[in-house]
Design a protein around this motif. Structure first.
Motif, PDB file in Angstrom:
ATOM      1  N   HIS A 258      -3.223  17.082  -5.716  1.00 15.84           N
ATOM      2  CA  HIS A 258      -2.122  17.133  -4.741  1.00 15.84           C
ATOM      3  C   HIS A 258      -2.020  15.921  -3.849  1.00 15.84           C
ATOM      4  N   GLY A 259      -2.918  14.988  -3.981  1.00 17.08           N
ATOM      5  CA  GLY A 259      -2.899  13.839  -3.086  1.00 17.08           C
ATOM      6  C   GLY A 259      -3.645  14.132  -1.793  1.00 17.08           C
TER       7      GLY A 259
ATOM      8  N   ILE B 278      -2.863   3.188  -2.641  1.00 19.98           N
ATOM      9  CA  ILE B 278      -3.590   4.463  -2.691  1.00 19.98           C
ATOM     10  C   ILE B 278      -4.973   4.316  -2.057  1.00 19.98           C
TER      11      ILE B 278
ATOM     12  N   LYS C 200      -5.390   4.298   1.655  1.00 19.42           N
ATOM     13  CA  LYS C 200      -5.210   5.555   2.397  1.00 19.42           C
ATOM     14  C   LYS C 200      -6.408   6.479   2.247  1.00 19.42           C
TER      15      LYS C 200
ATOM     16  N   GLY D 119      -1.711  10.651   2.609  1.00 19.45           N
ATOM     17  CA  GLY D 119      -0.581  10.149   1.823  1.00 19.45           C
ATOM     18  C   GLY D 119      -0.943   9.432   0.534  1.00 19.45           C
ATOM     19  N   ALA D 120      -2.232   9.452   0.134  1.00 24.28           N
ATOM     20  CA  ALA D 120      -2.570   8.882  -1.178  1.00 24.28           C
ATOM     21  C   ALA D 120      -2.003   9.793  -2.265  1.00 24.28           C
ATOM     22  N   HIS D 121      -1.407   9.200  -3.293  1.00 21.72           N
ATOM     23  CA  HIS D 121      -0.810  10.004  -4.360  1.00 21.72           C
ATOM     24  C   HIS D 121      -1.855  10.771  -5.139  1.00 21.72           C
ATOM     25  N   ALA D 122      -1.425  11.845  -5.761  1.00 24.24           N
ATOM     26  CA  ALA D 122      -2.321  12.620  -6.627  1.00 24.24           C
ATOM     27  C   ALA D 122      -2.757  11.756  -7.805  1.00 24.24           C
ATOM     28  N   CYS D 123      -4.031  11.632  -7.984  1.00 23.92           N
ATOM     29  CA  CYS D 123      -4.563  10.805  -9.069  1.00 23.92           C
ATOM     30  C   CYS D 123      -4.099  11.327 -10.427  1.00 23.92           C
TER      31      CYS D 123
ATOM     32  N   SER E 100       0.105  -0.407  -6.691  1.00 20.43           N
ATOM     33  CA  SER E 100       0.003   1.045  -6.488  1.00 20.43           C
ATOM     34  C   SER E 100      -1.411   1.447  -6.116  1.00 20.43           C
TER      35      SER E 100
ATOM     36  N   THR F  88      -1.412  12.399 -11.533  1.00 15.89           N
ATOM     37  CA  THR F  88      -0.119  11.919 -12.011  1.00 15.89           C
ATOM     38  C   THR F  88      -0.300  10.799 -13.028  1.00 15.89           C
ATOM     39  N   CYS F  89      -1.197   9.897 -12.751  1.00 15.21           N
ATOM     40  CA  CYS F  89      -1.371   8.748 -13.642  1.00 15.21           C
ATOM     41  C   CYS F  89      -2.643   8.823 -14.483  1.00 15.21           C
TER      42      CYS F  89
END
Lengths: 242, 338
Positions: free
Chosen positions: A52-53, A108, A111, A57-61, A104, A63-64
């Motif tokens: 969920h990140g 990430i 944060k 505010g770091a994106h969910a790992c 990117s 995803t990638c």
């Protein structure tokens, strides 16, 4: 060279899960019984961010890199599963201070707190790396030569990256990461980044120095070689050191 | 996040550019003069012929015939010595450990340069040695083993490999990149403590704090630098000038010519201040052996370093276990673990 290729064999993978898990558990990680609760909390923290990140505010790992850090070959996202904990921490630190190039990942890592980095690195180091499909055509001879024998001032890659590029394990794992089965485009990009000074040269400058000796053709060939290597072996087949 | 270590500013010499040997050696020898005294030889001393550039043929050019098969046998032996010549090898080293890129790399005593230099007079045994006799020496001392008899298949294979690599090189010429570079004697002499700190910073990662290297799948993946499985007290590498030259040009692996000459001398001294297998020419006492074979300025045998008189030897019974090696490395590699 004899690799027992298990790429397509989910069955074989199952057999090796135990072994791989044992190998990928990092020396710095063993939690004493009293710390079991802390370790579980650490895993929960990591999973939360992976899926969920982070609150910062770091994106969910996932995803990638995928939920278990399996990576995405087509998109050239590296797998993180089974990479050494110390190595992963170092990379996230390098992204954070903008020493390793990639917008990117820089955003990430910036944060993430050091506690979160620790948790994420521990989490991914304990996952089983993805099986690798053998390529339709064998990797180019030039790549095989560089990987197994080296050439001139470039030592064989397996000297530092271990048999089959699966890492040296043990106390050396943090210094010398496994590179088997990473996407060819990803490997190529790293080698070029070192040539251009866009990635810190690694412990004692070793990797940067080597990449600087490689020509573009050599980079392409050796990247294809390692992208085609299995991340796991079923039984340890005898391998020839250069 | 704590600040990361900035990549050290490097004074990388052009010598390593992947160009033809001509360009390679040209750069090598126009580099700062203190780096390699062979440089002056290039500017032809009176009476001495100028050194000649040479590039060995690529490995894939080995012919597919009976001769080629012998060449390949030699190459295999060179890379994996114990597997192909078990009765003559007494440690875990291979020829290529000290003659890099399977004996092809300039400045690591390459076989193509050696081939055209023999027969030659050697002060080590005070007579003219053939190429096969030179090979015998490395088995006896560097490999801490036994010399294969002249004409043994192992020597023939190595000879075929070296001869093939040297094709086109002028016999008797001094080839650029032959031997190890000769470093000028260091201004500050050599020092154990300085050597130890160079070792910890640049070598222990691979060769381990206790010098025993790393075994992987039963092979010395990173070779031992001292102790029972390393070269013995009679080997060339136990001489500081040869060790310093090798280290300067070739270590840390893949990043040669980055240590200063001073660092290379200091760390060579540190390595050669540890016990290793006895000199096979041992004369019954350290002193007698020292006087007979180790009286030169670059010898540590028989000298007292850190309160220990060197030359007692290291027996094969004292071999380290993998666990022992890992433990030793743990201490040295600590900064790489978070």
């Amino acid at each position: 060279m004899k690799f027992t290729c298990l790429a397509s064999l989910g069955f074989a993978l199952l057999l090796t899960v135990g072994l791989a898990a044992a190998q990928s558990s990092q020396p710095a990680a063993p939690p004493a019984a009293a710390d079991a609760g802390a370790a579980a909390a650490q895993m929960a923290l990591a999973r939360q961010i992976v899926l969920h990140g982070s609150p910062q505010g770091a994106h969910a790992c996932a995803t990638c890199h995928g939920e278990q850090g399996q990576g995405r070959i087509k998109a050239a996202f590296p797998h993180l599963a089974g990479l050494p904990r110390g190595y992963l921490v170092r990379q996230l630190q390098h992204f954070d201070v903008l020493a390793r190039d990639n917008p990117s990942m820089q955003a990430i890592a910036h944060k993430l707190t050091s506690t979160q980095i620790d948790a994420l690195a521990t989490y991914f180091s304990r996952q089983v790396p993805p099986p690798i499909m053998p390529p339709a055509t064998p990797p180019p001879a030039l790549g095989t030569e560089l990987a197994l024998q080296g050439r001139n001032a470039v030592p064989a890659c397996v000297t530092c990256h271990g048999p089959g590029g699966r890492g040296l394990g043990g106390a050396l794992s943090a210094a010398f990461p496994p590179i088997a089965g990473q996407p060819a485009v990803y490997i190529e990009r790293q080698l070029k980044a070192w040539k251009q000074g866009q990635r810190p040269p690694g412990p004692d400058g070793l990797m940067g120095a080597i990449a600087k000796h490689l020509s573009v053709a050599e980079i392409t060939a050796v990247s294809q070689y390692f992208a085609a290597q299995p991340t796991l072996v079923v039984a340890s087949a005898p391998e020839v050191k250069p | 996040m704590s600040a990361i270590m900035r990549p050290r500013a490097r004074m990388r010499s052009l010598a390593m550019l992947p160009l033809a040997a001509l360009a390679l050696s040209a750069c090598e020898h126009s580099a700062p003069p203190q780096k390699n005294s062979a440089a002056s030889a290039v500017a032809a001393k009176p009476g001495k012929p100028a050194a000649v550039a040479f590039t060995p043929p690529p490995l894939h050019a080995i012919p597919d015939d009976a001769f080629g098969a012998e060449v390949r046998k030699g190459e295999a032996l060179f890379r994996n010595t114990a597997a192909h010549a078990p009765q003559y090898v007494g440690n875990t080293l291979t020829c290529q450990n000290c003659h890099l890129d399977a004996g092809r790399l300039a400045d690591s005593a390459p076989m193509w340069a050696a081939w055209v230099s023999y027969p030659a007079y050697r002060s080590k045994n005070q007579r003219v040695n053939t190429f096969q006799e030179r090979l015998q020496g490395c088995f006896k001392f560097s490999m801490n083993g036994k010399a294969p008899p002249l004409g043994a298949p192992e020597l023939v294979a190595l000879e075929a490999y070296s001869y093939w690599m040297a094709q086109g090189a002028p016999t008797g010429a001094r080839l650029i990149g032959a031997g190890y570079p000769k470093l000028a004697r260091p201004a500050q002499g050599w020092d154990y403590a300085r050597g130890e700190s160079v070792y910890r910073e640049h070598c222990a990662l691979c060769h381990a704090a206790d010098g025993q290297g790393l075994m992987v799948d039963g092979k010395a993946w990173f070779p031992p630098l001292w102790g029972p499985q390393s070269y013995n007290w009679g080997a060339g590498m136990s001489r500081l000038d040869l060790a310093a030259g090798f280290i300067k040009a070739n270590m840390p692996l893949g990043n040669g010519n980055n240590l200063s000459d001073q660092q290379a001398w200091d760390v060579a001294y540190y390595i050669d201040s540890h016990e290793r297998p006895q000199d096979p020419r041992y004369m019954g006492s350290i002193e007698a052996t020292r006087v007979a074979f180790h009286d030169g300025p670059y010898e540590t045998y028989g000298r007292t370093v850190q309160g220990h008189r060197l030359g007692a030897g290291a027996g094969v019974t004292g071999g380290s276990t993998v666990e022992h090696m890992m433990q030793a490395r743990g201490a040295a590699a600590a900064p790489l673990r978070d």
